[in-house]
Design an enzyme around this catalytic site. Structure first.
Site, PDB file in Angstrom:
ATOM      1  N   HIS A 116       9.628  -8.922  -7.068  1.00  0.00           N
ATOM      2  CA  HIS A 116       8.425  -8.322  -7.647  1.00  0.00           C
ATOM      3  C   HIS A 116       8.763  -7.690  -8.994  1.00  0.00           C
ATOM      4  CE1 HIS A 116       6.649  -8.583  -3.588  1.00  0.00           C
ATOM      5  NE2 HIS A 116       5.498  -8.533  -4.217  1.00  0.00           N
ATOM      6  N   LYS A 162       6.961  -1.911  -9.283  1.00  0.00           N
ATOM      7  CA  LYS A 162       6.604  -1.789  -7.859  1.00  0.00           C
ATOM      8  C   LYS A 162       7.307  -0.580  -7.241  1.00  0.00           C
ATOM      9  CE  LYS A 162       6.033  -4.351  -3.584  1.00  0.00           C
ATOM     10  NZ  LYS A 162       4.684  -3.805  -3.403  1.00  0.00           N
TER      11      LYS A 162
HETATM   12  N1  LIG Z   1      -2.294  -5.921  -0.378  1.00  0.00           N
HETATM   13  C1  LIG Z   1      -2.236  -6.701  -1.471  1.00  0.00           C
HETATM   14  O1  LIG Z   1      -2.620  -7.890  -1.461  1.00  0.00           O
HETATM   15  C2  LIG Z   1      -1.691  -6.130  -2.745  1.00  0.00           C
HETATM   16  C3  LIG Z   1      -1.624  -6.900  -3.914  1.00  0.00           C
HETATM   17  C4  LIG Z   1      -1.196  -6.285  -5.089  1.00  0.00           C
HETATM   18  C5  LIG Z   1      -0.837  -4.939  -5.087  1.00  0.00           C
HETATM   19  N2  LIG Z   1      -0.880  -4.244  -3.924  1.00  0.00           N
HETATM   20  C6  LIG Z   1      -0.578  -2.811  -3.850  1.00  0.00           C
HETATM   21  O2  LIG Z   1      -1.696  -2.113  -4.381  1.00  0.00           O
HETATM   22  C7  LIG Z   1      -1.264  -0.892  -4.974  1.00  0.00           C
HETATM   23  C8  LIG Z   1      -1.791  -0.812  -6.425  1.00  0.00           C
HETATM   24  O3  LIG Z   1      -1.267  -1.901  -7.164  1.00  0.00           O
HETATM   25  P1  LIG Z   1      -1.565  -2.034  -8.743  1.00  0.00           P
HETATM   26  O4  LIG Z   1      -0.750  -3.201  -9.166  1.00  0.00           O
HETATM   27  O5  LIG Z   1      -3.012  -2.010  -9.032  1.00  0.00           O
HETATM   28  O6  LIG Z   1      -0.886  -0.681  -9.274  1.00  0.00           O
HETATM   29  P2  LIG Z   1      -1.210   0.104 -10.610  1.00  0.00           P
HETATM   30  O7  LIG Z   1      -0.099   1.089 -10.774  1.00  0.00           O
HETATM   31  O8  LIG Z   1      -1.509  -0.829 -11.732  1.00  0.00           O
HETATM   32  O9  LIG Z   1      -2.583   0.885 -10.260  1.00  0.00           O
HETATM   33  C9  LIG Z   1      -2.651   1.985  -9.399  1.00  0.00           C
HETATM   34  C10 LIG Z   1      -3.693   2.930 -10.005  1.00  0.00           C
HETATM   35  O10 LIG Z   1      -3.985   3.978  -9.077  1.00  0.00           O
HETATM   36  C11 LIG Z   1      -4.230   5.144  -9.849  1.00  0.00           C
HETATM   37  N3  LIG Z   1      -4.123   6.314  -8.977  1.00  0.00           N
HETATM   38  C12 LIG Z   1      -3.041   7.089  -8.715  1.00  0.00           C
HETATM   39  N4  LIG Z   1      -3.362   8.050  -7.821  1.00  0.00           N
HETATM   40  C13 LIG Z   1      -4.682   7.870  -7.533  1.00  0.00           C
HETATM   41  C14 LIG Z   1      -5.587   8.534  -6.671  1.00  0.00           C
HETATM   42  N5  LIG Z   1      -5.217   9.603  -5.948  1.00  0.00           N
HETATM   43  N6  LIG Z   1      -6.860   8.063  -6.596  1.00  0.00           N
HETATM   44  C15 LIG Z   1      -7.262   7.005  -7.319  1.00  0.00           C
HETATM   45  N7  LIG Z   1      -6.435   6.333  -8.170  1.00  0.00           N
HETATM   46  C16 LIG Z   1      -5.170   6.778  -8.266  1.00  0.00           C
HETATM   47  C17 LIG Z   1      -3.202   5.092 -10.968  1.00  0.00           C
HETATM   48  O11 LIG Z   1      -3.600   5.898 -12.052  1.00  0.00           O
HETATM   49  C18 LIG Z   1      -3.219   3.589 -11.301  1.00  0.00           C
HETATM   50  O12 LIG Z   1      -4.146   3.292 -12.330  1.00  0.00           O
HETATM   51  C19 LIG Z   1       0.258  -0.884  -4.817  1.00  0.00           C
HETATM   52  O13 LIG Z   1       0.584  -0.182  -3.628  1.00  0.00           O
HETATM   53  C20 LIG Z   1       0.613  -2.360  -4.655  1.00  0.00           C
HETATM   54  O14 LIG Z   1       1.816  -2.547  -3.925  1.00  0.00           O
HETATM   55  C21 LIG Z   1      -1.303  -4.813  -2.763  1.00  0.00           C
END
Ligand SMILES: NC(=O)c1ccc[n+]([C@@H]2O[C@H](COP(=O)([O-])OP(=O)(O)OC[C@H]3O[C@@H](n4cnc5c(N)ncnc54)[C@H](O)[C@@H]3O)[C@@H](O)[C@H]2O)c1
Length: 249
Positions: free
Chosen positions: A135, A139
Protein backbone atom coordinates in the site's frame (compact mmCIF):
# COMPACT_ATOMS: atom_id res chain seq x y z
CA UNK A 1 -30.77 8.98 -1.11
CA UNK A 2 -29.47 11.74 1.13
CA UNK A 3 -25.92 10.86 2.13
CA UNK A 4 -23.67 12.23 4.91
CA UNK A 5 -19.95 11.85 4.21
CA UNK A 6 -17.87 11.40 7.35
CA UNK A 7 -14.31 11.98 6.15
CA UNK A 8 -13.61 14.02 3.05
CA UNK A 9 -10.14 12.78 2.19
CA UNK A 10 -9.05 10.63 -0.77
CA UNK A 11 -11.99 8.25 -0.44
CA UNK A 12 -14.63 10.79 0.63
CA UNK A 13 -14.00 12.88 -2.49
CA UNK A 14 -14.34 9.92 -4.90
CA UNK A 15 -17.46 8.68 -3.07
CA UNK A 16 -19.00 12.14 -3.51
CA UNK A 17 -18.46 11.95 -7.29
CA UNK A 18 -19.79 8.40 -7.68
CA UNK A 19 -22.78 9.05 -5.38
CA UNK A 20 -23.82 12.21 -7.24
CA UNK A 21 -23.40 10.40 -10.61
CA UNK A 22 -25.86 7.83 -9.23
CA UNK A 23 -28.30 10.68 -8.42
CA UNK A 24 -27.77 10.73 -4.67
CA UNK A 25 -27.48 13.99 -2.76
CA UNK A 26 -24.64 14.78 -0.34
CA UNK A 27 -26.29 16.64 2.53
CA UNK A 28 -23.38 16.76 5.00
CA UNK A 29 -19.59 16.59 4.58
CA UNK A 30 -17.47 16.30 7.71
CA UNK A 31 -13.70 16.55 7.78
CA UNK A 32 -11.03 17.63 10.24
CA UNK A 33 -11.76 21.35 9.76
CA UNK A 34 -15.54 21.23 10.53
CA UNK A 35 -15.78 18.48 13.16
CA UNK A 36 -18.11 20.71 15.24
CA UNK A 37 -20.79 20.15 12.57
CA UNK A 38 -20.88 16.42 13.30
CA UNK A 39 -23.91 16.32 15.59
CA UNK A 40 -26.76 13.83 15.79
CA UNK A 41 -29.08 16.72 14.86
CA UNK A 42 -27.18 17.46 11.61
CA UNK A 43 -26.85 13.77 10.75
CA UNK A 44 -30.60 13.26 10.94
CA UNK A 45 -30.95 15.05 7.58
CA UNK A 46 -29.29 12.02 5.94
CA UNK A 47 -30.74 8.61 5.02
CA UNK A 48 -27.31 7.03 5.44
CA UNK A 49 -23.76 7.99 6.44
CA UNK A 50 -20.57 6.78 4.74
CA UNK A 51 -17.54 6.79 7.05
CA UNK A 52 -13.95 6.85 5.69
CA UNK A 53 -11.79 8.61 8.30
CA UNK A 54 -9.05 7.29 10.60
CA UNK A 55 -8.75 4.40 13.07
CA UNK A 56 -8.73 6.89 15.97
CA UNK A 57 -11.98 8.64 14.98
CA UNK A 58 -14.11 5.83 13.54
CA UNK A 59 -15.59 4.55 16.83
CA UNK A 60 -16.85 7.95 17.98
CA UNK A 61 -18.24 8.60 14.48
CA UNK A 62 -20.13 5.28 14.56
CA UNK A 63 -21.55 6.30 17.93
CA UNK A 64 -22.86 9.62 16.59
CA UNK A 65 -24.59 7.70 13.75
CA UNK A 66 -26.13 5.34 16.33
CA UNK A 67 -27.28 8.34 18.41
CA UNK A 68 -28.87 9.91 15.33
CA UNK A 69 -30.51 6.63 14.26
CA UNK A 70 -28.80 6.88 10.86
CA UNK A 71 -27.49 3.69 9.14
CA UNK A 72 -23.74 3.82 8.58
CA UNK A 73 -21.40 2.26 6.00
CA UNK A 74 -17.95 1.95 7.59
CA UNK A 75 -14.92 1.88 5.28
CA UNK A 76 -12.26 2.92 7.79
CA UNK A 77 -9.93 0.05 8.69
CA UNK A 78 -7.76 -0.60 11.74
CA UNK A 79 -10.48 -0.81 14.44
CA UNK A 80 -11.48 -4.48 14.25
CA UNK A 81 -10.29 -5.27 17.80
CA UNK A 82 -13.49 -3.40 18.78
CA UNK A 83 -15.71 -5.17 16.24
CA UNK A 84 -17.49 -7.46 18.75
CA UNK A 85 -18.25 -4.52 21.05
CA UNK A 86 -19.68 -2.42 18.18
CA UNK A 87 -21.71 -5.40 16.91
CA UNK A 88 -23.23 -5.83 20.37
CA UNK A 89 -23.99 -2.13 20.67
CA UNK A 90 -25.54 -2.11 17.18
CA UNK A 91 -27.75 -5.10 17.91
CA UNK A 92 -28.76 -3.94 21.41
CA UNK A 93 -29.84 -0.55 20.08
CA UNK A 94 -31.47 -1.85 16.85
CA UNK A 95 -29.03 0.23 14.80
CA UNK A 96 -27.80 -0.43 11.26
CA UNK A 97 -24.16 -0.74 10.21
CA UNK A 98 -22.35 -2.40 7.30
CA UNK A 99 -18.56 -2.65 7.35
CA UNK A 100 -16.03 -4.01 4.90
CA UNK A 101 -12.30 -4.28 5.05
CA UNK A 102 -12.50 -3.77 1.30
CA UNK A 103 -15.52 -2.59 -0.71
CA UNK A 104 -14.20 -3.52 -4.15
CA UNK A 105 -16.28 -6.09 -6.04
CA UNK A 106 -13.09 -7.69 -7.41
CA UNK A 107 -11.58 -8.07 -3.94
CA UNK A 108 -14.74 -9.67 -2.61
CA UNK A 109 -14.61 -12.22 -5.44
CA UNK A 110 -10.93 -12.70 -4.50
CA UNK A 111 -11.89 -13.29 -0.82
CA UNK A 112 -14.33 -16.00 -1.87
CA UNK A 113 -11.97 -17.84 -4.25
CA UNK A 114 -9.18 -17.53 -1.63
CA UNK A 115 -11.26 -19.66 0.76
CA UNK A 116 -11.96 -22.30 -1.87
CA UNK A 117 -8.25 -22.44 -2.79
CA UNK A 118 -7.22 -22.76 0.89
CA UNK A 119 -9.59 -25.68 1.36
CA UNK A 120 -8.18 -27.39 -1.74
CA UNK A 121 -4.59 -26.90 -0.53
CA UNK A 122 -5.23 -29.08 2.55
CA UNK A 123 -4.50 -32.00 0.21
CA UNK A 124 -1.05 -30.60 -0.66
CA UNK A 125 0.76 -29.93 2.63
CA UNK A 126 4.17 -29.48 0.98
CA UNK A 127 3.10 -25.99 -0.14
CA UNK A 128 3.87 -23.23 2.41
CA UNK A 129 1.45 -20.31 2.26
CA UNK A 130 2.13 -16.61 2.81
CA UNK A 131 0.23 -13.34 2.19
CA UNK A 132 1.82 -10.13 0.85
CA UNK A 133 0.22 -6.68 0.79
CA UNK A 134 1.53 -3.43 -0.72
CA UNK A 135 0.00 0.00 0.00
CA UNK A 136 0.89 3.69 -0.28
CA UNK A 137 3.13 5.13 2.44
CA UNK A 138 0.35 7.24 4.10
CA UNK A 139 -1.53 4.13 5.16
CA UNK A 140 -1.85 4.20 8.98
CA UNK A 141 -2.61 0.54 9.78
CA UNK A 142 -0.57 -2.58 9.09
CA UNK A 143 -1.35 -5.24 8.00
CA UNK A 144 -4.17 -3.92 5.83
CA UNK A 145 -7.73 -4.85 6.79
CA UNK A 146 -7.92 -6.63 3.43
CA UNK A 147 -4.85 -8.75 4.24
CA UNK A 148 -6.41 -9.68 7.59
CA UNK A 149 -9.60 -10.84 5.84
CA UNK A 150 -7.53 -12.88 3.37
CA UNK A 151 -5.55 -14.43 6.26
CA UNK A 152 -8.75 -15.25 8.17
CA UNK A 153 -10.16 -16.90 5.03
CA UNK A 154 -7.07 -19.11 4.83
CA UNK A 155 -7.01 -19.92 8.58
CA UNK A 156 -10.70 -20.96 8.50
CA UNK A 157 -10.05 -23.39 5.66
CA UNK A 158 -6.43 -24.58 5.79
CA UNK A 159 -5.86 -26.89 8.76
CA UNK A 160 -2.10 -26.19 9.05
CA UNK A 161 -2.59 -22.48 9.90
CA UNK A 162 -3.99 -21.47 13.29
CA UNK A 163 -3.29 -17.71 13.46
CA UNK A 164 -1.45 -14.96 11.57
CA UNK A 165 1.64 -12.87 12.25
CA UNK A 166 2.60 -9.63 10.53
CA UNK A 167 5.94 -8.22 9.46
CA UNK A 168 6.27 -4.71 8.06
CA UNK A 169 9.13 -5.01 5.57
CA UNK A 170 11.05 -1.73 5.63
CA UNK A 171 13.28 -0.45 2.84
CA UNK A 172 13.44 -3.72 0.97
CA UNK A 173 14.96 -5.50 3.97
CA UNK A 174 14.11 -9.15 4.27
CA UNK A 175 11.33 -9.96 6.67
CA UNK A 176 11.84 -12.02 9.76
CA UNK A 177 9.83 -15.06 8.76
CA UNK A 178 10.53 -16.81 12.03
CA UNK A 179 6.85 -16.85 13.02
CA UNK A 180 6.39 -20.55 13.70
CA UNK A 181 4.92 -23.15 11.36
CA UNK A 182 1.31 -22.80 12.45
CA UNK A 183 1.26 -19.00 11.98
CA UNK A 184 0.44 -17.54 8.59
CA UNK A 185 2.94 -14.81 7.70
CA UNK A 186 1.55 -11.53 6.30
CA UNK A 187 4.30 -9.35 4.82
CA UNK A 188 3.38 -5.65 4.52
CA UNK A 189 5.22 -3.33 2.13
CA UNK A 190 4.73 0.47 1.90
CA UNK A 191 5.49 2.13 -1.45
CA UNK A 192 4.49 5.48 -2.99
CA UNK A 193 1.10 5.70 -4.75
CA UNK A 194 0.05 2.03 -4.56
CA UNK A 195 -3.77 1.89 -3.96
CA UNK A 196 -3.59 -1.76 -2.79
CA UNK A 197 -2.06 -5.03 -4.02
CA UNK A 198 -2.63 -8.37 -2.28
CA UNK A 199 -1.03 -11.69 -3.16
CA UNK A 200 -1.49 -15.15 -1.69
CA UNK A 201 1.52 -17.34 -2.43
CA UNK A 202 1.68 -21.12 -2.08
CA UNK A 203 5.32 -22.09 -2.46
CA UNK A 204 6.90 -25.54 -2.77
CA UNK A 205 10.34 -26.76 -3.78
CA UNK A 206 9.14 -27.35 -7.33
CA UNK A 207 6.83 -24.43 -8.06
CA UNK A 208 4.77 -21.52 -6.73
CA UNK A 209 1.11 -20.66 -7.12
CA UNK A 210 0.40 -16.92 -6.86
CA UNK A 211 -3.12 -15.56 -6.53
CA UNK A 212 -3.12 -11.76 -6.84
CA UNK A 213 -5.47 -8.77 -6.78
CA UNK A 214 -4.24 -5.35 -7.92
CA UNK A 215 -6.37 -2.22 -7.45
CA UNK A 216 -5.63 0.23 -10.29
CA UNK A 217 -7.24 3.15 -8.47
CA UNK A 218 -9.69 3.86 -5.59
CA UNK A 219 -12.87 3.99 -7.71
CA UNK A 220 -13.77 0.35 -7.06
CA UNK A 221 -13.75 0.88 -3.27
CA UNK A 222 -15.89 4.01 -3.62
CA UNK A 223 -18.47 2.36 -5.89
CA UNK A 224 -18.76 -0.59 -3.48
CA UNK A 225 -19.35 1.80 -0.56
CA UNK A 226 -22.16 3.59 -2.45
CA UNK A 227 -23.71 0.22 -3.44
CA UNK A 228 -23.60 -0.74 0.26
CA UNK A 229 -25.36 2.51 1.22
CA UNK A 230 -28.09 1.67 -1.34
CA UNK A 231 -28.34 -1.90 0.02
CA UNK A 232 -28.86 -0.55 3.58
CA UNK A 233 -32.00 1.19 2.31
CA UNK A 234 -33.64 -2.28 2.30
CA UNK A 235 -31.64 -4.05 5.03
CA UNK A 236 -31.31 -3.23 8.71
CA UNK A 237 -29.05 -4.58 11.48
CA UNK A 238 -25.34 -5.40 11.67
CA UNK A 239 -23.74 -6.62 8.43
CA UNK A 240 -20.42 -7.30 6.81
CA UNK A 241 -20.19 -6.91 3.06
CA UNK A 242 -20.49 -10.71 2.71
CA UNK A 243 -24.21 -10.32 3.41
CA UNK A 244 -24.50 -8.01 0.41
CA UNK A 245 -22.57 -10.20 -2.06
CA UNK A 246 -23.87 -13.53 -0.75
CA UNK A 247 -21.82 -15.70 -3.15
CA UNK A 248 -23.32 -19.18 -3.33
CA UNK A 249 -20.59 -21.25 -5.01
N1 LIG B 1 -12.78 -0.54 3.16
C1 LIG B 1 -12.27 -0.10 2.00
O1 LIG B 1 -12.62 -0.57 0.89
C2 LIG B 1 -11.23 0.98 2.02
C3 LIG B 1 -10.68 1.48 0.83
C4 LIG B 1 -9.79 2.56 0.92
C5 LIG B 1 -9.46 3.10 2.15
N2 LIG B 1 -9.99 2.56 3.28
C6 LIG B 1 -9.74 3.11 4.61
O2 LIG B 1 -10.53 4.29 4.74
C7 LIG B 1 -9.88 5.21 5.61
C8 LIG B 1 -9.74 6.58 4.91
O3 LIG B 1 -8.96 6.41 3.74
P1 LIG B 1 -8.56 7.69 2.84
O4 LIG B 1 -7.65 7.13 1.80
O5 LIG B 1 -9.75 8.46 2.42
O6 LIG B 1 -7.72 8.54 3.90
P2 LIG B 1 -7.45 10.10 3.90
O7 LIG B 1 -6.36 10.31 4.91
O8 LIG B 1 -7.25 10.61 2.52
O9 LIG B 1 -8.83 10.72 4.45
C9 LIG B 1 -9.25 10.63 5.78
C10 LIG B 1 -9.94 11.96 6.10
O10 LIG B 1 -10.59 11.87 7.37
C11 LIG B 1 -10.48 13.15 7.97
N3 LIG B 1 -10.75 13.02 9.40
C12 LIG B 1 -9.87 12.81 10.42
N4 LIG B 1 -10.54 12.71 11.59
C13 LIG B 1 -11.86 12.88 11.29
C14 LIG B 1 -13.04 12.87 12.07
N5 LIG B 1 -13.01 12.71 13.40
N6 LIG B 1 -14.23 13.04 11.43
C15 LIG B 1 -14.29 13.22 10.10
N7 LIG B 1 -13.18 13.25 9.30
C16 LIG B 1 -12.00 13.08 9.91
C17 LIG B 1 -9.08 13.62 7.63
O11 LIG B 1 -8.98 15.02 7.74
C18 LIG B 1 -8.96 13.13 6.17
O12 LIG B 1 -9.37 14.13 5.25
C19 LIG B 1 -8.57 4.53 6.01
O13 LIG B 1 -8.77 3.84 7.23
C20 LIG B 1 -8.32 3.53 4.88
O14 LIG B 1 -7.54 2.42 5.31
C21 LIG B 1 -10.87 1.52 3.23
Amino acid sequence: MKIALLGYGKMGKIIEKIATDRKHEIVLKIDFDNLHELTAENLKQADVAIEFTTPSSVISNINVCFDAGVPVVVGTTGWYDQLDEIKQQCEDGNHTLLYATNFSVGVNIFFHVNKILAKLMNNYPYYEVQVEEIHHTQKLDSPSGTAITIAEGIIENLDAKKNWANVLVADGKDSDDNVGNSALLIESYRMDSVPGTHTVIYDSEVDSIEFKHTAHNRNGFALGAVLAAEWLNDNTGFHSINDMFNFDI
